[in-house]
Design a protein around this motif. Structure first.
Motif, mmCIF file in Angstrom:
data_model
loop_
_atom_site.group_PDB
_atom_site.id
_atom_site.type_symbol
_atom_site.label_atom_id
_atom_site.label_comp_id
_atom_site.label_asym_id
_atom_site.label_seq_id
_atom_site.Cartn_x
_atom_site.Cartn_y
_atom_site.Cartn_z
ATOM 1 N N GLU A 358 96.663 82.247 -29.518
ATOM 2 C CA GLU A 358 96.642 83.706 -29.368
ATOM 3 C C GLU A 358 97.988 84.223 -28.874
ATOM 4 O O GLU A 358 98.431 85.302 -29.265
ATOM 5 C CB GLU A 358 95.528 84.123 -28.409
ATOM 6 C CG GLU A 358 94.119 83.824 -28.906
ATOM 7 C CD GLU A 358 93.778 84.574 -30.175
ATOM 8 O OE1 GLU A 358 94.268 85.717 -30.343
ATOM 9 O OE2 GLU A 358 93.039 84.030 -31.010
ATOM 10 N N LEU A 359 98.647 83.437 -28.030
ATOM 11 C CA LEU A 359 99.966 83.833 -27.546
ATOM 12 C C LEU A 359 100.978 83.869 -28.685
ATOM 13 O O LEU A 359 101.801 84.795 -28.773
ATOM 14 C CB LEU A 359 100.430 82.860 -26.458
ATOM 15 C CG LEU A 359 101.822 83.115 -25.855
ATOM 16 C CD1 LEU A 359 101.864 84.483 -25.182
ATOM 17 C CD2 LEU A 359 102.174 82.013 -24.873
ATOM 18 N N ILE A 360 100.913 82.890 -29.574
ATOM 19 C CA ILE A 360 101.830 82.878 -30.723
ATOM 20 C C ILE A 360 101.550 84.076 -31.636
ATOM 21 O O ILE A 360 102.477 84.738 -32.131
ATOM 22 C CB ILE A 360 101.694 81.545 -31.487
ATOM 23 C CG1 ILE A 360 102.194 80.389 -30.628
ATOM 24 C CG2 ILE A 360 102.473 81.588 -32.793
ATOM 25 C CD1 ILE A 360 101.965 79.026 -31.244
ATOM 26 N N VAL A 365 103.705 89.450 -33.491
ATOM 27 C CA VAL A 365 103.593 90.874 -33.781
ATOM 28 C C VAL A 365 104.700 91.655 -33.090
ATOM 29 O O VAL A 365 105.216 92.636 -33.626
ATOM 30 C CB VAL A 365 102.204 91.397 -33.341
ATOM 31 C CG1 VAL A 365 102.100 92.899 -33.538
ATOM 32 C CG2 VAL A 365 101.112 90.686 -34.117
ATOM 33 N N ARG A 366 105.106 91.207 -31.906
ATOM 34 C CA ARG A 366 106.066 91.962 -31.108
ATOM 35 C C ARG A 366 107.522 91.710 -31.508
ATOM 36 O O ARG A 366 108.366 92.566 -31.308
ATOM 37 C CB ARG A 366 105.894 91.618 -29.619
ATOM 38 C CG ARG A 366 104.493 91.876 -29.097
ATOM 39 C CD ARG A 366 104.196 93.365 -28.981
ATOM 40 N NE ARG A 366 102.796 93.597 -28.601
ATOM 41 C CZ ARG A 366 101.861 93.920 -29.459
ATOM 42 N NH1 ARG A 366 102.153 94.038 -30.743
ATOM 43 N NH2 ARG A 366 100.612 94.125 -29.070
ATOM 44 N N VAL A 367 107.818 90.540 -32.042
ATOM 45 C CA VAL A 367 109.205 90.224 -32.366
ATOM 46 C C VAL A 367 109.584 90.867 -33.686
ATOM 47 O O VAL A 367 108.710 91.207 -34.501
ATOM 48 C CB VAL A 367 109.425 88.698 -32.420
ATOM 49 C CG1 VAL A 367 109.105 88.059 -31.092
ATOM 50 C CG2 VAL A 367 108.591 88.076 -33.529
ATOM 51 N N VAL A 371 112.509 87.316 -37.215
ATOM 52 C CA VAL A 371 112.320 86.279 -36.217
ATOM 53 C C VAL A 371 110.888 85.746 -36.245
ATOM 54 O O VAL A 371 110.607 84.669 -35.720
ATOM 55 C CB VAL A 371 112.670 86.816 -34.810
ATOM 56 C CG1 VAL A 371 112.655 85.710 -33.763
ATOM 57 C CG2 VAL A 371 114.040 87.486 -34.835
ATOM 58 N N GLY A 372 109.955 86.496 -36.873
ATOM 59 C CA GLY A 372 108.558 86.097 -36.856
ATOM 60 C C GLY A 372 108.307 84.750 -37.505
ATOM 61 O O GLY A 372 107.567 83.923 -36.969
ATOM 62 N N SER A 373 108.923 84.511 -38.668
ATOM 63 C CA SER A 373 108.728 83.218 -39.331
ATOM 64 C C SER A 373 109.300 82.083 -38.502
ATOM 65 O O SER A 373 108.713 80.994 -38.419
ATOM 66 C CB SER A 373 109.379 83.248 -40.712
ATOM 67 O OG SER A 373 110.766 83.539 -40.605
#
Length: 508
Positions: A358-360, A365-367, A371-373
């Protein structure tokens, strides 16, 4: 008595200096830099009269003000002798006919109209003011849906402007029976909300209940449709959402045609669909744009993913702690061998992995998007492999958590995905406390609550519980479009028939 006094309106004073001082004090001019006052003088056949207009720079179109309002004021002298009525009505008929105008007779309404982006005109000797609709809100253009993307359907989404969203629905439902009521919500913000329904189809009791709750909201500020959702729903503390939000005009129009009500909020690109049932939450926009066999196969895959997301970790805990006999001996020995060097209990290990997953998801969503991938690769592969090699977690647990996570991404609604993620932790605790017995108790409590709950008077699990005559399989699976003859009975529409019994007349 105090409430009655606070609701009394202050009538417009014919003395121009009083109105000007009133507006300057109200808007703290000139400290309020985007508030503009423009003074002018108009000519009568028997003299002159002073006036001023107010507007907000950025909310009103100054080209419209110069072209339609001031040009009309200076175009020709006004002959007050042509009418025996008061000066206000004469000016309204002879001068202010170009711009779309109304007359307001109190300061409170005039201030509300100015705050909404209109231009308000005051003229000396008039006991009313003229409100010109010259709104010019900066709005985001039409873009593709982000949360409800579809490969086959329209690629158009709502934006943050209420009038554009209403127009997007009217482009689909081209009928005079489509009604849009303006209901401002918020004592200070007065956020415009559009209550839309189809006259002659939507049930009056449902419409009255939605209108009653919307008008019964007593708060200072409303910022988005999520605020309206939480202020209108009864089951605000239960993890499972009872309200559907959509960003697709085609889906909102389809729900209106079924007899539902939608609420559009200024400043929010998501529209509330009321009431909402469990069948609505598992429906994806793609279901309406592919053939029935394909839609039903994808819905089966989706339901299987929902079940994995909700129950797979809990079933794994129940088997490993209480029901070893359900696994083949070789598989059981392999799982125990992989957990031999892990220092944590199974439940603590699973909860740690679930929180990490859940943290990942939250961090991705926030980054920023580029950078998400990278974050997914680092969190899912590098850290996961390092945790296994360090004997912090077992490989089988990573597989269980990953499969459950993939199932959560198969949900058609982000709100439903979050609800299932929260309920997953509850079921893990029930399974840890009593195995399959505890898991069944948790399911029984959950289903009992869902069976007793409703959304604006419509049972949440209908037509499954209670059964109202509609086909249960028809609510779970997609019918061919030529068999969608009737509207849902749980909505009690005025016109239950959606299309003729034989819609493909070419077969005759």
């Amino acid at each position: 008595m105090g409430d009655l006094m606070s609701k009394q309106k202050t009538p417009i004073n014919p003395a121009l200096s009083y109105s000007r001082d009133y507006m300057i004090k109200t808007y703290t001019f000139p400290e309020n830099f985007d508030f503009k006052i423009r003074d002018f003088r108009i000519q009568f056949k028997d003299g002159f009269a002073d006036g001023f207009l107010i507007f907000f720079d950025g909310l009103s179109n100054q080209d419209y003000i110069n072209r339609d309002i001031l040009n009309a004021l200076f175009r020709r002298p006004v002959d007050l002798s042509l009418s025996d009525s008061d000066r206000t009505q004469t000016l309204f008929k002879q001068i202010m006919t170009i711009a779309p105008l109304t007359i307001e007779w109190d300061y409170e309404t005039a201030i509300d109209m100015a705050n909404f982006g209109n231009c308000v005109v005051f003229i000396d000797g008039c006991d009313g003011c003229f409100v010109a609709d010259v709104k010019d809100w900066n709005k985001r253009g039409v873009s593709e849906p982000l949360q409800e993307s579809s490969l086959s359907g329209p690629q158009e989404a709502f934006n943050e402007t209420i009038l554009s969203n209403v127009a997007a629905i009217r482009k689909i439902l081209k009928t005079s029976d489509l009604i849009a009521e303006n209901i401002p919500v918020g004592n200070t913000s007065k956020t415009p909300c559009a209550l839309m329904y189809l006259r002659g189809i939507t049930n009056d009791d449902l419409l009255s209940e939605v209108r009653r709750r919307l008008q019964g909201i007593d708060t200072e500020y409303i910022y988005s449709s999520s605020d309206i959702e939480m202020l209108m729903e009864k089951h605000s503390l239960y993890p499972m959402t009872h309200t559907l939000k959509t960003e697709r005009p085609d889906r909102a129009a389809a729900m209106l045609a079924d007899g539902k009500v939608i609420v559009i909020v200024q400043g929010s690109p998501f529209v509330l669909i009321l009431p909402t049932t469990a069948a609505d939450l598992i429906e994806a926009s793609e279901d309406n744009y592919v053939r029935a066999p394909e839609a039903n196969f994808m819905r089966l895959v989706r339901l299987f993913g929902l079940s994995l997301c909700l129950l797979l970790p809990a079933i794994f805990v129940a088997i490993m702690l209480y029901h070893h006999e359900m696994l083949p001996t070789d598989l059981l020995l392999a799982i125990e061998a992989s957990r031999e060097k892990v220092p944590f209990p199974l439940v603590a290990e699973l909860l740690l992995m679930e929180f990490s997953f859940e943290l990942i998801k939250e961090a991705s969503v926030r980054v920023p998007s580029p950078v998400g991938s990278t974050l997914g690769i680092i969190g899912g592969l590098i850290l996961g492999q390092a945790a296994v090699e360090a004997n912090i977690v077992s490989p089988i647990l990573i597989i269980i958590v990953s499969i459950g996570g993939i199932g959560s991404f198969a949900t058609p609604s982000v709100a439903l995905s979050r609800s299932l993620s929260l309920l997953r932790f509850v079921y893990i605790l029930f399974a840890a406390a009593g195995g399959f017995l505890g898991l069944i108790c948790g399911l029984f409590i959950n289903l009992a609550y869902l069976s007793a709950s409703d959304s604006f008077g419509v049972p949440f699990l209908s037509p499954i519980a209670p059964h109202n005559g509609d086909s249960v399989l028809g609510s779970l699976f997609v019918k061919p479009i030529w068999k969608k003859e009737m509207r849902p009975k749980n909505l009690a529409p005025k016109d239950p028939q959606k299309q003729p019994h034989i819609s493909r007349k070419w077969e005759k």
